[in-house]
Structures are given as structure tokens and as C-alpha cells.
Design a protein around this motif. Structure first.
Motif: not given
Length: 112
Positions: A72-79, A99-112
Motif C-alpha cells: 500500500v505504501k508503494t502504491a500510495a507513493a505512485r499517486y 492497522n494498515i494505513p494508506i500512506s507513502a510515509t508509514t513505517n510498516c515495521k511498526s504495524i502490529p
């Protein structure tokens, strides 16, 4: 456009079997109906909300959620025209939480 919808539907129907890893093609295909809402605002469509619910169903483990987050982070960065408010509110607008945000700046390793 109908051809794209059919291909997308087929990709969604081929979504992850239990125990298989998440891949970005699956996540992207599942959420593609949300692009108009995420870039133009308004209300998310039924197919968009169905896609959000499918991603939640596809991500039962922390690793699955982190992998989907990276997609999602990669896809968000395309838009570049992604509306942050629409992205933040999408799950609640679809009546779900995730817990999965739609953002190009999310730290995905912090997702529980």
C-alpha cells in the motif's frame, strides 16, 4: 473499462489461499476500485469497501499486515494526488478498522 473490471475481479477471486504470502499484485488489484475515492474524494464505492474488507481478510498475521502495508505504501507513493484525509478515513468510511494505513510515509515495521 469492462475488461479492466473483469481482470480485476478475476485477480480478486484468485486472492491468497490460507498460508500463502501476500503479494503486491493481489493488494493492488483488490484496492484499485478505491483510487477514484482516494484521489478525488467523495464517497468510497461498494467495490472499494469490498476491497478494503478483502485486504483485512487476507492479512490475519502481523507479517501479512506488514507486507500488505509495504504494498500500500508503494502504491500510495505512485499517486501524487492522493488525498490524505480520504486515505486516513477510508476504513471508517467502509465501516471497518485496520492497522494498515494508506500512506507513502508509514513505517510498516511498526504495524502490529
Amino acid at each position: 473499462m469492462k475488461g479492466v473490471a473483469v481482470v480485476t475481479l478475476l485477480m480478486v477471486l484468485a486472492v491468497v489461499k490460507l498460508g500463502e504470502a501476500i503479494n503486491c499484485g493481489q493488494v493492488d488489484a483488490t484496492l484499485v476500485p478505491c483510487v477514484p475515492y482516494l484521489t478525488q474524494g467523495g464517497d468510497p464505492t461498494g467495490p472499494c469497501c469490498d476491497g478494503v474488507k478483502r485486504v483485512i481478510a487476507m492479512t490475519p498475521t502481523q507479517q501479512d499486515r506488514q507486507d500488505a502495508c509495504e504494498c500500500v505504501k508503494t502504491a500510495a507513493a505512485r499517486y501524487t494526488n492522493l488525498k490524505p484525509d480520504a486515505a486516513t478515513n477510508l476504513p471508517s468510511r467502509c465501516g471497518v478498522t485496520t492497522n494498515i494505513p494508506i500512506s507513502a510515509t508509514t513505517n510498516c515495521k511498526s504495524i502490529p
